[in-house]
Design an enzyme around this catalytic site. Structure first.
Site, PDB file in Angstrom:
ATOM      1  N   HIS A   1       0.930  -1.200   0.125  1.00 58.15           N
ATOM      2  CA  HIS A   1      -0.052  -0.173   0.026  1.00 58.15           C
ATOM      3  C   HIS A   1       0.984   1.068  -0.142  1.00 58.15           C
ATOM      4  O   HIS A   1       2.097   1.183   0.279  1.00 58.15           O
ATOM      5  CB  HIS A   1      -0.906  -0.142   0.991  1.00 58.15           C
ATOM      6  CG  HIS A   1      -0.458  -0.119   2.568  1.00 58.15           C
ATOM      7  ND1 HIS A   1       0.362  -1.099   3.002  1.00 58.15           N
ATOM      8  CD2 HIS A   1      -0.590   0.870   3.635  1.00 58.15           C
ATOM      9  CE1 HIS A   1       0.551  -0.665   4.163  1.00 58.15           C
ATOM     10  NE2 HIS A   1       0.381   0.301   4.446  1.00 58.15           N
TER      11      HIS A   1
ATOM     12  N   HIS B   1       1.416   3.639   2.026  1.00 57.49           N
ATOM     13  CA  HIS B   1       2.067   4.642   3.219  1.00 57.49           C
ATOM     14  C   HIS B   1       3.384   4.596   3.064  1.00 57.49           C
ATOM     15  O   HIS B   1       3.968   3.478   2.640  1.00 57.49           O
ATOM     16  CB  HIS B   1       1.663   3.954   4.434  1.00 57.49           C
ATOM     17  CG  HIS B   1       0.003   4.319   4.700  1.00 57.49           C
ATOM     18  ND1 HIS B   1      -0.836   3.475   5.619  1.00 57.49           N
ATOM     19  CD2 HIS B   1      -0.704   5.089   4.342  1.00 57.49           C
ATOM     20  CE1 HIS B   1      -1.702   3.797   5.511  1.00 57.49           C
ATOM     21  NE2 HIS B   1      -1.936   4.822   4.845  1.00 57.49           N
TER      22      HIS B   1
ATOM     23  N   ASP C   1       5.967   4.195   4.924  1.00 58.74           N
ATOM     24  CA  ASP C   1       6.793   3.278   5.754  1.00 58.74           C
ATOM     25  C   ASP C   1       6.758   1.920   4.986  1.00 58.74           C
ATOM     26  O   ASP C   1       7.395   0.826   5.356  1.00 58.74           O
ATOM     27  CB  ASP C   1       6.331   3.082   7.167  1.00 58.74           C
ATOM     28  CG  ASP C   1       5.037   2.613   7.299  1.00 58.74           C
ATOM     29  OD1 ASP C   1       4.063   3.065   6.693  1.00 58.74           O
ATOM     30  OD2 ASP C   1       4.689   1.696   8.595  1.00 58.74           O
ATOM     31  N   HIS C   2       5.716   1.773   3.874  1.00 60.16           N
ATOM     32  CA  HIS C   2       5.853   0.463   2.935  1.00 60.16           C
ATOM     33  C   HIS C   2       6.301   0.772   1.495  1.00 60.16           C
ATOM     34  O   HIS C   2       7.049   0.136   0.986  1.00 60.16           O
ATOM     35  CB  HIS C   2       4.585   0.175   3.016  1.00 60.16           C
ATOM     36  CG  HIS C   2       4.189  -0.479   4.317  1.00 60.16           C
ATOM     37  ND1 HIS C   2       4.085  -1.847   4.811  1.00 60.16           N
ATOM     38  CD2 HIS C   2       3.421   0.207   5.533  1.00 60.16           C
ATOM     39  CE1 HIS C   2       3.530  -1.815   6.042  1.00 60.16           C
ATOM     40  NE2 HIS C   2       3.438  -0.720   6.438  1.00 60.16           N
TER      41      HIS C   2
ATOM     42  N   HIS D   1      -7.661  -0.382   5.004  1.00 57.52           N
ATOM     43  CA  HIS D   1      -6.476   0.319   5.706  1.00 57.52           C
ATOM     44  C   HIS D   1      -6.074   1.539   4.722  1.00 57.52           C
ATOM     45  O   HIS D   1      -6.126   2.795   5.114  1.00 57.52           O
ATOM     46  CB  HIS D   1      -5.357  -0.522   6.048  1.00 57.52           C
ATOM     47  CG  HIS D   1      -4.352   0.198   6.547  1.00 57.52           C
ATOM     48  ND1 HIS D   1      -4.372   0.580   8.006  1.00 57.52           N
ATOM     49  CD2 HIS D   1      -2.838   0.616   6.092  1.00 57.52           C
ATOM     50  CE1 HIS D   1      -3.271   1.148   8.413  1.00 57.52           C
ATOM     51  NE2 HIS D   1      -2.298   1.222   7.130  1.00 57.52           N
TER      52      HIS D   1
ATOM     53  N   ASP E   1      -0.766  -4.103   5.897  1.00 59.75           N
ATOM     54  CA  ASP E   1      -1.208  -3.619   7.210  1.00 59.75           C
ATOM     55  C   ASP E   1      -2.772  -3.882   7.181  1.00 59.75           C
ATOM     56  O   ASP E   1      -3.454  -3.148   7.714  1.00 59.75           O
ATOM     57  CB  ASP E   1      -0.998  -1.987   7.200  1.00 59.75           C
ATOM     58  CG  ASP E   1       0.495  -1.589   7.691  1.00 59.75           C
ATOM     59  OD1 ASP E   1       1.250  -2.673   7.652  1.00 59.75           O
ATOM     60  OD2 ASP E   1       0.699  -0.275   7.911  1.00 59.75           O
TER      61      ASP E   1
ATOM     62  N   HIS F   1       4.193  -5.470  10.275  1.00 54.87           N
ATOM     63  CA  HIS F   1       4.818  -4.775  11.408  1.00 54.87           C
ATOM     64  C   HIS F   1       4.854  -5.977  12.554  1.00 54.87           C
ATOM     65  O   HIS F   1       4.208  -6.952  12.536  1.00 54.87           O
ATOM     66  CB  HIS F   1       3.881  -3.874  11.970  1.00 54.87           C
ATOM     67  CG  HIS F   1       3.840  -2.372  11.140  1.00 54.87           C
ATOM     68  ND1 HIS F   1       4.821  -1.571  11.281  1.00 54.87           N
ATOM     69  CD2 HIS F   1       3.114  -2.224  10.090  1.00 54.87           C
ATOM     70  CE1 HIS F   1       4.362  -0.559  10.505  1.00 54.87           C
ATOM     71  NE2 HIS F   1       3.403  -0.984   9.667  1.00 54.87           N
TER      72      HIS F   1
END
Length: 258
Positions: A54, A56, A58-59, A112, A135, A174
């Site tokens: 996705h 975001h 941090d990905h 998400h 996520d 995570h």
């Protein structure tokens, strides 16, 4: 196929998926590209593919950099998710392969984010399949409903992912497992499988080891968000409808301070 964890940032994981015949490899969510390139070198593999779950940061935040470091690398991402650096947009049901024996099926698992993709990966006969859930599905938990609804999360978790073969290895984005299990016990305090998994997860973390992968079977036994079809769980949260139960559990989790 072989799968290796690459810890990134504070509690993220990227994953290196290796097709052993051709030594081709893919990486899931390579937020720290230098670590990924180093891991590929250590394993002696040719990195050809990025699977982005996705948009975001941090990905997907390492996609542009990894494209500079590995010219020609293919970057897959959901068509609805505006993924940075994406070269190959995928929809639900799209299939592609890595090397000779690793096949990837794209599963749209929104909520998400609206275009979140989980990647269902199969290798040679006799090898357990794996699913990379970003996520959407965590061990004993699920992602926050940032861009979607309880209806969507129910479809993503309980229908799409819940119907995968039970031995499927679950690799999430995570290391949230211990906290998720502690919360899950507030929902189902007498679930013995939950108690056992918490003790195991705490031992893993104390030893500096990951708690991932789980399996679809284990999630159906211990993840409250995937157990909302069960009348006994619905009763515990005061709703007799799976979607309402899911909404209620997410609301409790959002307010839970552990």
């Amino acid at each position: 196929m072989k799968i290796f964890h690459i810890p990134c940032l504070e509690d993220n994981y990227a994953y290196l998926i290796i097709e052993e015949t051709t030594k081709e490899a893919a990486v899931v969510d390579p937020v720290e590209p230098e670590k990924i390139i180093e891991a590929a070198k250590q394993h002696g593999v040719n990195l050809t593919t990025v699977l982005t779950t996705h948009h975001h940061w941090d990905h997907a935040g390492g996609n542009e950099k990894i494209k500079e470091m590995v010219p020609g690398i293919k970057v897959y991402g959901g068509s609805l998710d505006n993924v940075k650096g994406c070269t190959h947009q995928v929809e639900n049901g799209d299939k592609f392969s890595i090397g000779a024996h690793v096949n990837v099926l794209s599963l749209h698992t929104p909520c998400h984010t609206k275009g979140h993709i989980s990647y269902y990966v199969t290798g040679k006969e006799g090898e357990d399949p794996a699913v990379f859930t970003g996520d959407t599905l965590f061990v004993a938990g699920c992602g926050k409903f940032f861009e979607g609804s309880a209806e969507q999360m129910y479809q993503s978790l309980c229908v799409t992912l819940g119907s995968l073969p039970q031995p499927t290895q679950v690799y999430c984005g995570h290391e949230y497992t211990v906290k998720n299990l502690l919360f899950a016990l507030t929902v189902e305090p007498s679930n013995v499988k939950l108690q056992q998994k918490l003790a195991w997860a705490q031992n893993q973390r104390q030893a500096g080891l990951p708690t991932i992968p789980s399996t679809i079977e284990e999630e159906l036994e211990t993840n409250p968000f995937m157990r909302v079809d069960l009348p006994e769980l619905q009763k515990l949260v005061g709703f007799n409808d799976p979607i309402e139960a899911l909404r209620e559990i997410r609301k409790r989790k959002d307010n839970w301070r552990g």
